[in-house]
Design a protein around this motif. Structure first.
Motif, mmCIF file in Angstrom:
data_model
loop_
_atom_site.group_PDB
_atom_site.id
_atom_site.type_symbol
_atom_site.label_atom_id
_atom_site.label_comp_id
_atom_site.label_asym_id
_atom_site.label_seq_id
_atom_site.Cartn_x
_atom_site.Cartn_y
_atom_site.Cartn_z
ATOM 1 N N UNK A 9 78.053 32.863 41.997
ATOM 2 C CA UNK A 9 76.796 32.141 42.115
ATOM 3 C C UNK A 9 75.776 32.885 41.260
ATOM 4 N N UNK A 10 75.193 32.177 40.306
ATOM 5 C CA UNK A 10 74.213 32.748 39.392
ATOM 6 C C UNK A 10 72.828 32.258 39.802
ATOM 7 N N UNK A 11 71.895 33.184 39.947
ATOM 8 C CA UNK A 11 70.518 32.862 40.317
ATOM 9 C C UNK A 11 69.579 33.334 39.218
ATOM 10 N N UNK A 12 68.705 32.434 38.769
ATOM 11 C CA UNK A 12 67.649 32.780 37.833
ATOM 12 C C UNK A 12 66.325 32.529 38.537
ATOM 13 N N UNK A 13 65.517 33.574 38.714
ATOM 14 C CA UNK A 13 64.202 33.443 39.335
ATOM 15 C C UNK A 13 63.155 33.247 38.246
ATOM 16 N N UNK A 14 62.472 32.122 38.298
ATOM 17 C CA UNK A 14 61.503 31.775 37.264
ATOM 18 C C UNK A 14 60.254 32.653 37.305
ATOM 19 N N UNK A 15 59.864 33.132 38.469
ATOM 20 C CA UNK A 15 58.644 33.937 38.609
ATOM 21 C C UNK A 15 58.677 35.198 37.755
ATOM 22 N N UNK A 16 59.805 35.889 37.739
ATOM 23 C CA UNK A 16 59.883 37.141 36.983
ATOM 24 C C UNK A 16 60.980 37.153 35.916
ATOM 25 N N UNK A 19 67.674 37.808 36.725
ATOM 26 C CA UNK A 19 68.973 37.146 36.904
ATOM 27 C C UNK A 19 69.793 37.946 37.906
ATOM 28 N N UNK A 20 70.497 37.213 38.782
ATOM 29 C CA UNK A 20 71.298 37.859 39.822
ATOM 30 C C UNK A 20 72.613 37.102 39.969
ATOM 31 N N UNK A 21 73.659 37.818 40.353
ATOM 32 C CA UNK A 21 74.977 37.232 40.523
ATOM 33 C C UNK A 21 75.502 37.567 41.914
ATOM 34 N N UNK A 22 76.101 36.571 42.574
ATOM 35 C CA UNK A 22 76.591 36.730 43.936
ATOM 36 C C UNK A 22 77.992 36.135 44.064
ATOM 37 N N UNK A 23 78.730 36.626 45.039
ATOM 38 C CA UNK A 23 80.075 36.119 45.298
ATOM 39 C C UNK A 23 80.095 34.859 46.141
ATOM 40 N N UNK A 24 79.014 34.582 46.868
ATOM 41 C CA UNK A 24 78.944 33.382 47.698
ATOM 42 C C UNK A 24 77.484 33.076 48.028
ATOM 43 N N UNK A 25 77.242 31.873 48.518
ATOM 44 C CA UNK A 25 75.881 31.473 48.874
ATOM 45 C C UNK A 25 75.298 32.340 49.975
ATOM 46 N N UNK A 26 76.131 32.718 50.938
ATOM 47 C CA UNK A 26 75.644 33.535 52.054
ATOM 48 C C UNK A 26 75.065 34.855 51.558
ATOM 49 N N UNK A 27 75.715 35.490 50.579
ATOM 50 C CA UNK A 27 75.203 36.766 50.067
ATOM 51 C C UNK A 27 73.894 36.571 49.296
ATOM 52 N N UNK A 28 73.723 35.420 48.670
ATOM 53 C CA UNK A 28 72.463 35.089 48.003
ATOM 54 C C UNK A 28 71.307 35.098 49.001
ATOM 55 N N UNK A 29 71.550 34.491 50.179
ATOM 56 C CA UNK A 29 70.505 34.413 51.198
ATOM 57 C C UNK A 29 70.371 35.695 52.021
ATOM 58 N N UNK A 30 71.282 36.645 51.847
ATOM 59 C CA UNK A 30 71.112 37.976 52.440
ATOM 60 C C UNK A 30 70.058 38.761 51.662
ATOM 61 N N UNK A 31 69.981 38.523 50.369
ATOM 62 C CA UNK A 31 69.040 39.263 49.513
ATOM 63 C C UNK A 31 67.701 38.539 49.344
ATOM 64 N N UNK A 32 67.725 37.220 49.264
ATOM 65 C CA UNK A 32 66.511 36.434 49.052
ATOM 66 C C UNK A 32 66.302 35.446 50.183
ATOM 67 N N UNK A 33 65.044 35.245 50.570
ATOM 68 C CA UNK A 33 64.762 34.282 51.642
ATOM 69 C C UNK A 33 64.451 32.903 51.055
ATOM 70 N N UNK A 59 60.948 27.218 41.498
ATOM 71 C CA UNK A 59 61.080 28.662 41.692
ATOM 72 C C UNK A 59 62.341 29.274 41.101
ATOM 73 N N UNK A 60 63.418 28.484 41.020
ATOM 74 C CA UNK A 60 64.684 29.080 40.601
ATOM 75 C C UNK A 60 65.657 28.053 40.038
ATOM 76 N N UNK A 61 66.715 28.590 39.444
ATOM 77 C CA UNK A 61 67.873 27.811 39.031
ATOM 78 C C UNK A 61 69.082 28.507 39.663
ATOM 79 N N UNK A 62 69.953 27.730 40.303
ATOM 80 C CA UNK A 62 71.160 28.275 40.916
ATOM 81 C C UNK A 62 72.353 27.517 40.357
ATOM 82 N N UNK A 63 73.314 28.265 39.846
ATOM 83 C CA UNK A 63 74.487 27.685 39.200
ATOM 84 C C UNK A 63 75.740 28.291 39.826
ATOM 85 N N UNK A 64 76.738 27.470 40.049
ATOM 86 C CA UNK A 64 78.034 27.970 40.519
ATOM 87 C C UNK A 64 78.981 27.978 39.329
#
Length: 85
Positions: A9-16, A19-33, A59-64
């Motif tokens: 799971x690739x996350x791009x935060x537009x505010x700053x 870029x972040x990479x995660x193994x699953x959606x649950x881990x994405x929401x462990x780091x970001x609310x 706020x973001x772009x999320x790609x699998x």
């Protein structure tokens, strides 16, 4: 033996622009609310994120995607079949 492809799971935060990479959606929401991402975990699951369908808001772009590993260097091919030495 075929190489296993791992999902990412690739996350791009537009505010700053981070870029972040995660193994699953649950881990994405462990780091970001949900306030930071602009979407809740349940809503993103219901959205149906896939390799052909990305999620984007203000706020973001999320790609699998899929991580394609290098072939195992200990794997040799004999008679058209991969075998581990």
């Amino acid at each position: 033996m075929a190489q296993r492809e791992n999902k990412v799971i690739y996350l791009y935060l537009k505010a700053d622009g981070s870029r972040h990479f995660f193994g699953c959606l649950a881990s994405l929401f462990e780091k970001f609310d949900s306030k930071t991402l602009g979407i809740t975990y349940g809503s993103l699951r219901n959205f149906g994120l896939s390799e052909n369908k990305l999620y984007e808001n203000a706020k973001c772009i999320i790609v699998k995607g899929t991580v394609i590993p290098m072939p195992n260097s200990r794997t040799t091919t004999k008679n058209g079949k991969d075998e581990v030495e």
